[in-house]
Write a protein that holds these residues in place. Sequence first.
Motif: not given
Length: 326
Positions: A64-92
């Motif tokens: 789970x991506x959280x914060x503070x407010x996660x979406x105010x960190x610059x490029x957080x949307x790209x980071x979230x998508x990158x986590x989705x691609x990590x091998x073994x991570x089934x759910x983001x």
Amino acid sequence: MAVDGFGRKIDYLRVSITDRCNLRCKYCMPEGLDSKLPHDEILSYEQLIKIITSFAKLGIKKVKITGGEPLIRKDSEKFIVAVKKIEGIKQVTLTTNATRLYKNIDLFLENNIDGINISLDSLRNDRFKLLTGSDIFETKKSIDYLLEKKYNNLKINSLIIDGFNEDEIIDLAKLAKVNELSVRFIELMPIGQAKKFKGVSRDYILDRLENEFGKKKIVHKILGNGPADYITFDNFKGNIGFIDAIDHKFCESCNRVRLTSTGKLKLCLQYNTGVDLSDYAKGEITEDEFFTKVSKALMIKPKENQFKNLEDIKDENTNNMNELGG
Ligand code: SAM
Ligand code: SF4
């Protein structure tokens, strides 16, 4: 597979990517309480990805991506998508106040982000503003767009505060009557600023709901990451959930740990107990040493919260909720 000292399987990691927030919810990060984590100690996305990748090898499957407010960190949307691609991570999944969500929704849908939780304690702009210091419009716009897109894992998280928004229980619940989404009533936990407020019990909310909508129906399907109990009512398209860590402790089946934006692994919301993993992020220890450090830490994960016996706590958490990620 990661297992803690009480045999609980740990497969869920909540990652706070910033302690900063653009809202000032009175029970979390009120006006005057600013982020306190030093900027240069916040881990980079590369460092966070490195830690999550190694957690996945230990058996973490859900993030789970959280914060503070996660979406105010610059490029957080790209980071979230990158986590989705990590091998073994089934759910983001993501928890957000949704003030900056709208422009990222298409990207999240294209990349199959598995769930979006939106925090919303009031539907009235005047009251939302009183609670958060900001207008409600962007949050509502995002909810409307997700519904228009028929996003199938939208959860609205609502905290009911004694003397503040009990009169909105029915209106909030109606969101789940007319839409395919879950409205989850989260019990206020006495952490940080929230110690100044009082929540209301599940029984109180349930009474109000049954008076309005008739007898509840239990939903047996598992809809989230564990702690919520779900019900529904006749003529509801969606569900109502309850997450009440005090009144209905779910510690026995706790499956989670938390990573702060500076790399501290927190083992339970109510305790300081944890270890610092920033050394691994910075390349100061090897992956094997990381595995050993995490496995040892899991052995000291507290058995249960003591929200009902605060005086029994030896190592009480000193972080505010915006650092811990909820
Ligand atoms: N800013 C994002 C948001 O509001 O969803 C993510 C971080 S916020 C800390 C995550 C969740 O924690 C929110 O749903 C918020 O309502 C909840 N929360 C904050 N303080 C809390 C408390 N003392 N007890 C229970 N939930 C709390
Ligand atoms: Fe910000 Fe979320 Fe805390 Fe509200 S609950 S102040 S939106 S981090």
